[in-house]
Design a protein around this motif. Structure first.
Motif, PDB file in Angstrom:
ATOM      1  N   THR A 135       0.930  -1.276   0.215  1.00 42.02           N
ATOM      2  CA  THR A 135      -0.041  -0.091  -0.095  1.00 42.02           C
ATOM      3  C   THR A 135       0.793   1.232  -0.056  1.00 42.02           C
ATOM      4  OG1 THR A 135      -1.262  -1.256   1.448  1.00 42.02           O
ATOM      5  CG2 THR A 135      -2.009   0.898   1.085  1.00 42.02           C
ATOM      6  N   PHE A 136       1.801   1.192   1.012  1.00 44.78           N
ATOM      7  CA  PHE A 136       2.937   2.414   0.878  1.00 44.78           C
ATOM      8  C   PHE A 136       4.380   1.894   0.746  1.00 44.78           C
ATOM      9  CE2 PHE A 136      -0.643   3.439   3.560  1.00 44.78           C
ATOM     10  CZ  PHE A 136      -1.259   4.480   2.876  1.00 44.78           C
ATOM     11  N   TYR A 212       2.334  11.049   5.706  1.00 46.58           N
ATOM     12  CA  TYR A 212       1.796  10.522   4.165  1.00 46.58           C
ATOM     13  C   TYR A 212       0.913   9.372   4.243  1.00 46.58           C
ATOM     14  CZ  TYR A 212       2.542   9.065  -0.293  1.00 46.58           C
ATOM     15  OH  TYR A 212       2.147   8.589  -1.692  1.00 46.58           O
ATOM     16  N   SER A 215      -2.775  10.716   5.153  1.00 42.23           N
ATOM     17  CA  SER A 215      -3.292  11.548   4.267  1.00 42.23           C
ATOM     18  C   SER A 215      -3.827  10.501   3.028  1.00 42.23           C
ATOM     19  CB  SER A 215      -2.682  12.813   3.815  1.00 42.23           C
ATOM     20  OG  SER A 215      -1.364  12.540   3.548  1.00 42.23           O
ATOM     21  N   ASN A 216      -2.903   9.899   2.792  1.00 41.13           N
ATOM     22  CA  ASN A 216      -3.386   8.702   1.635  1.00 41.13           C
ATOM     23  C   ASN A 216      -3.988   7.785   1.988  1.00 41.13           C
ATOM     24  OD1 ASN A 216      -1.741   9.707  -0.941  1.00 41.13           O
ATOM     25  ND2 ASN A 216      -0.251   9.824   0.733  1.00 41.13           N
ATOM     26  N   THR A 217      -4.483   7.375   3.298  1.00 42.60           N
ATOM     27  CA  THR A 217      -5.309   6.259   3.763  1.00 42.60           C
ATOM     28  C   THR A 217      -6.689   6.845   3.510  1.00 42.60           C
ATOM     29  OG1 THR A 217      -3.453   5.245   5.263  1.00 42.60           O
ATOM     30  CG2 THR A 217      -5.857   4.807   5.614  1.00 42.60           C
ATOM     31  N   ASN A 219      -7.382   9.113   1.266  1.00 46.13           N
ATOM     32  CA  ASN A 219      -7.908   9.286   0.024  1.00 46.13           C
ATOM     33  C   ASN A 219      -8.243   7.667  -0.582  1.00 46.13           C
ATOM     34  OD1 ASN A 219      -7.026  11.789  -0.315  1.00 46.13           O
ATOM     35  ND2 ASN A 219      -5.134  11.440  -0.853  1.00 46.13           N
ATOM     36  N   ILE A 220      -7.444   6.610   0.072  1.00 42.31           N
ATOM     37  CA  ILE A 220      -7.929   5.371  -0.377  1.00 42.31           C
ATOM     38  C   ILE A 220      -9.184   4.996   0.230  1.00 42.31           C
ATOM     39  CG2 ILE A 220      -7.321   3.015   0.100  1.00 42.31           C
ATOM     40  CD1 ILE A 220      -4.575   3.542   0.278  1.00 42.31           C
TER      41      ILE A 220
END
Ligand code: DC
Length: 224
Positions: A135-136, A212, A215-217, A219-220
């Motif tokens: 995922t990252f 990071y 914020s991206n979790t 978005n997911i």
């Protein structure tokens, strides 16, 4: 939500320190893949098996049951964590880590762990091979001097007698082998976020990675 985090980078960039903290913060099992290559090196050296003797190495590795308990590596139920971090192992591990047959066995083992648990894994080929779909992905670097200084301080704090120049040369030599080997060399995955930790504190790196992921979790989750 299932997440997996890959952290790659050269020796002494701070991967394991950061991975442990991020693992606790996000409730991920921390898997130190370097420890697995180190354990193979220790066992092989104890059995006088060189990296050239691939058949015996494979037999040896197949006889090892490895698992982590609270970040400590147990091999056939023996805690090898302290022994595998000795300089003699650091100086020999890259040679054993070039053996394709050994990598194949350890990569499968690492992938099987990642199928069962939410993991944060650190190593050299995590974002490129072991967890290609992580995922990252992060690629952690630091200057040669910073990395040698950190290793030096870490070993001194464990009362292990070391010399700074020797550590620096060993790190440079190890990087060369790790980045130039034929099978799964250390390289930044195209989709990895690169972080240079030379001028950052541990907290600074943890903050960068956590921000990071957070914020991206979101978005997911929004896009689900
Ligand atoms: O992360 P470390 O310094 O403990 O790793 C020890 C060695 O193991 C490193 O020099 C290269 C090898 N390694 C590897 O080839 N692939 C990995 N995924 C992890 C470590």
């Amino acid at each position: 939500m299932d997440i997996s985090v890959a952290i790659d980078g050269p020796a002494g960039a701070g991967k394991s320190t950061i991975a442990k903290i991020i693992g606790e913060k996000f409730n991920l099992m921390y898997i130190n893949t370097g420890a697995m290559y180190r354990a193979v090196t220790l066992k092989a050296m104890n059995a006088n098996i060189t990296e050239k003797n691939v058949d015996d190495l494979v037999k040896l590795v197949e006889s090892l049951e490895m698992h982590f308990e609270e970040e400590r590596l147990f091999v056939n139920n023996e805690d090898l964590t302290d022994m595998i971090n000795m300089p003699i192992i650091s100086n020999n591990v890259s040679k054993y880590a070039t053996v394709a047959e050994i990598r194949e066995i350890l990569v499968k083992l690492q992938q099987n762990i990642a199928k069962k648990f939410n993991v944060i894994m650190d190593g050299r080929d995590i974002g490129t091979v072991v967890l290609k779909d992580a995922t990252f992905k992060f690629y952690l670097t630091a200057s040669n001097d910073q990395r040698a200084r950190r290793r030096y301080d870490e070993l001194l704090s464990k009362a292990i007698d070391v010399d700074y120049d020797t550590i620096l040369n060993d790190i440079i030599k190890r990087d060369y082998i790790d980045t130039h080997r034929e099978v799964n060399p250390l390289t930044k995955a195209k989709d990895a976020i690169e972080i240079d930790s030379s001028a950052l504190s541990i907290n600074g790196v943890v903050e960068t990675i956590s921000t990071y992921i957070n914020s991206n979790t979101k978005n997911i989750q929004h896009s689900l």
